[in-house]
Write an enzyme that holds these catalytic residues in place. Sequence first.
Site, PDB file in Angstrom:
ATOM      1  N   CYS A 129       0.836  -1.207   0.000  1.00  0.00           N
ATOM      2  CA  CYS A 129       0.000   0.000   0.000  1.00  0.00           C
ATOM      3  C   CYS A 129       0.873   1.260   0.000  1.00  0.00           C
ATOM      4  CB  CYS A 129      -0.915  -0.014   1.218  1.00  0.00           C
ATOM      5  SG  CYS A 129      -2.324   1.101   1.028  1.00  0.00           S
ATOM      6  N   ASP A 152      -6.468  -3.168  11.115  1.00  0.00           N
ATOM      7  CA  ASP A 152      -5.312  -2.276  11.276  1.00  0.00           C
ATOM      8  C   ASP A 152      -5.263  -1.853  12.743  1.00  0.00           C
ATOM      9  OD1 ASP A 152      -3.183  -0.620  10.675  1.00  0.00           O
ATOM     10  OD2 ASP A 152      -4.272   0.636   9.248  1.00  0.00           O
TER      11      ASP A 152
END
Length: 206
Positions: A9, A128
């Site tokens: 990412c 996350d």
Amino acid sequence: MSAVRSKICGITRIEDALAAVEAGADAIGFVFYAKSPRAVTFQQARAIIKALPPFVTTVGLFVNASRCELGEILDAVPLDLLQFHGDEAVAECESWNRPYIKALRVKAGDDIAAACDAFPSASGILLDAYVEGVPGGTGEAFDWSLIPQGLSKPIILAGGLNPENVAEAIARVRPYAVDVSGGVEASKGIKDHAKIQAFIKAVRLR
Ligand SMILES: O=C(O)c1ccccc1NCC(=O)[C@H](O)[C@H](O)COP(=O)(O)O
């Protein structure tokens, strides 16, 4: 156990995207969040995607984006998957008629199973770390023992992963996929190609 997928990412440069693909990444992510040091414009993302070979999933990450902003980006950039990393409700995530994943920022006491169930239309749930006031990309890991078994959606494990800890993370959590940004960077938004290779190698050794 089937192969664990990986997403790199926070891609901002063509050379980093190609390095990720060459190393074997399944997906690359673009941060469309202006406050991020990894933010890209739609022009940047479009140029990077144009340089990709086929069969690489392109993911657009959004944090409470307005409908106008998100619509403009979707019109301009060929994204395969949307990643909602803010406080978006399920109806909003669904409203774009695109495959999406929903990020949950995990902290002690959260009911992760209920949170997964709240997004039945999601392709997967990204877990996350919760850091107050920061929506993501913190480089912080969370306590993986908070993740229950038997969740209703494929789990994408994120938060503070790196080439050194990803094998242990996979062994403990058994996620569908792993997602990394800071752990494979030379500096914010600039990837370290050797770290990307080491990360994917560690994922594949599992
Ligand atoms: O990368 C950012 O700056 C960011 C900003 C706001 C929301 C999310 C953001 N990034 C998320 C990711 O890059 C990943 O999906 C994931 O959280 C991994 O991040 P990291 O802990 O740096 O590996």
